[in-house]
Design a protein around this motif. Structure first.
Motif, short mmCIF file in Angstrom:
data_model
loop_
_atom_site.label_atom_id
_atom_site.label_comp_id
_atom_site.label_asym_id
_atom_site.label_seq_id
_atom_site.Cartn_x
_atom_site.Cartn_y
_atom_site.Cartn_z
N PRO A 87 0.81 -1.22 0.00
CA PRO A 87 0.00 0.00 0.00
C PRO A 87 0.84 1.26 0.00
O PRO A 87 0.45 2.27 -0.60
CB PRO A 87 -0.81 -0.14 1.29
CG PRO A 87 -0.96 -1.61 1.48
CD PRO A 87 0.35 -2.18 1.02
N THR A 90 1.70 3.22 -3.19
CA THR A 90 0.68 4.04 -3.85
C THR A 90 1.20 5.46 -4.06
O THR A 90 1.65 6.12 -3.12
CB THR A 90 -0.61 4.07 -3.01
OG1 THR A 90 -1.16 2.75 -2.95
CG2 THR A 90 -1.63 5.02 -3.62
N THR A 117 -2.07 2.55 -7.60
CA THR A 117 -2.79 2.41 -6.34
C THR A 117 -2.74 0.96 -5.90
O THR A 117 -3.14 0.06 -6.66
CB THR A 117 -4.25 2.86 -6.48
OG1 THR A 117 -4.29 4.22 -6.92
CG2 THR A 117 -4.98 2.74 -5.15
N SER A 119 -4.18 -1.46 -3.20
CA SER A 119 -5.24 -1.52 -2.20
C SER A 119 -6.05 -2.78 -2.39
O SER A 119 -6.23 -3.27 -3.51
CB SER A 119 -6.15 -0.30 -2.33
OG SER A 119 -7.25 -0.39 -1.45
#
Length: 120
Positions: A87, A90, A117, A119
């Motif tokens: 994460p 990102t 990104t 996630s």
């Protein structure tokens, strides 16, 4: 003028992989070092990885062992293979190129950025 066109960003789950590409086009004598930087919200832009025209590479400590930078000099293209994404990876990823222009001046160019990104 030189244009850097990036592709390959997107949404990926933690542990996944992405491959970014950046192609240089326009009027120039030679593309020298190329690299990838990233900027997360509220943070400064930071180097992720860089590669010289001869293939010497440099990586940020935070991505060593997970990221590989490579280039195809015939296509004036640099790649960033990112594995085991986290994460904290990102960010908006920017391509950078040090270019020798037609009259042998040196210029620094940036791509428009591509969002990565990570996630679930």
């Amino acid at each position: 003028q030189v244009q850097l066109v990036e592709s390959g960003g997107g949404l990926v789950q933690p542990g996944g992989s992405l491959r970014l590409s950046c192609a240089a086009s326009g009027s120039f004598f030679r593309v020298n070092a190329m690299g990838w930087y990233r900027q997360a919200p509220g943070k400064q832009r930071e180097l992720v990885a860089a590669i010289t025209s001869r293939g010497t590479t440099n990586y940020a400590d935070s991505v060593k062992g997970r990221v590989t930078i490579s280039r195809d000099n015939a296509k004036n293209t640099v790649y960033l293979q990112m594995n085991s994404l986290k994460p904290e990876d990102t960010a908006v990823y920017y391509c950078n190129a040090d270019v020798t222009g037609p009259t042998r001046g040196r210029y620094d160019y940036w791509g428009q950025g591509t969002q990565v990104t990570v996630s679930s």
